[in-house]
Design an enzyme around this catalytic site. Structure first.
Site, PDB file in Angstrom:
ATOM      1  N   HIS A   1       0.815  -1.214   0.000  1.00  0.00           N
ATOM      2  CA  HIS A   1       0.000   0.000   0.000  1.00  0.00           C
ATOM      3  C   HIS A   1       0.852   1.268   0.000  1.00  0.00           C
ATOM      4  CE1 HIS A   1       1.212   0.540   4.187  1.00  0.00           C
ATOM      5  NE2 HIS A   1       1.039  -0.781   4.295  1.00  0.00           N
TER       6      HIS A   1
ATOM      7  N   HIS B   1       0.442  -5.834   1.802  1.00  0.00           N
ATOM      8  CA  HIS B   1       1.335  -5.314   2.837  1.00  0.00           C
ATOM      9  C   HIS B   1       2.724  -5.935   2.735  1.00  0.00           C
ATOM     10  CE1 HIS B   1      -2.250  -3.655   4.805  1.00  0.00           C
ATOM     11  NE2 HIS B   1      -2.832  -4.746   4.364  1.00  0.00           N
TER      12      HIS B   1
END
Length: 197
Positions: free
Chosen positions: A9, A143
């Site tokens: 992200h 992530h």
């Protein structure tokens, strides 16, 4: 052939502060939103976009989806970040003060989610994705911990992954194969704080 790009992200507010996040749910920083917009302009075309259930990933995915017309964003908890246990919310300095020498020694705290657990859910998520999509190009906004666990599974050593860099995975109809790392942002330089975690 199914090609999946699993990307970290954009910069979150806790990335900016140097805090370990795990499954805590801070939102993107202002710079993180700018990174996501830049990624949307440079990421190319995908057939689908999936996000973890944490808002820093979801916000990144929505920015890319709205700018590119890829969507809707599908949410899959399988791609959530690793639980970092007692390190959650702490800076590197605070971890060192509370758990001297443990971080550098790779000794993980109570509540830490082991690679085996991360891989079980992520590989399950990938299989579910393969069953739904079959072939094409899919972007998964996830992530760093997820990407590191996958890279270790495929025999790669740890190399820190910046925000909005990702790793390709390819399924040839028989098995998953690890592809190259790619950067989705082209124009923006990471802020000093983003280099901490």
């Amino acid at each position: 052939m199914l090609n999946v790009l699993i990307a970290r992200h954009g910069q979150s507010e806790w990335n900016q502060l140097g805090r370990w996040q795990g499954q805590a749910d801070p939102q993107l920083s202002e710079f993180g939103f700018a990174q996501a917009a830049d990624a949307a302009a440079n990421c190319g075309s995908f057939d689908a976009i999936i996000s973890s259930n944490l808002q820093r990933a979801g916000q990144t995915a929505v920015v890319i989806s709205e700018a590119t017309g890829i969507g809707p964003v599908l949410i899959d908890e399988a791609f959530s970040e690793r639980d970092v246990g007692l390190y959650q919310g702490l800076t590197h300095q605070e971890i060192e003060e509370r758990f001297p020498g443990k971080l550098d020694a790779g000794v993980w705290p109570e509540g830490w989610e082991a690679d085996g657990s991360v891989l079980q859910r992520v590989l399950g998520g990938l299989e579910s994705l393969r069953q739904r999509c079959g072939e094409g190009d899919v972007l998964v906004v996830s992530h760093g911990g997820v990407i590191y666990a996958l890279e270790r599974y495929f025999g790669r050593e740890y190399v820190r992954i910046p925000n909005l860099e990702g790793r390709w995975l390819h399924h040839d109809g028989t098995s998953w194969n690890l592809g190259e790392r790619v950067a989705l942002t082209q124009k923006l330089e990471p802020q000093k704080q983003d280099l901490i975690l």
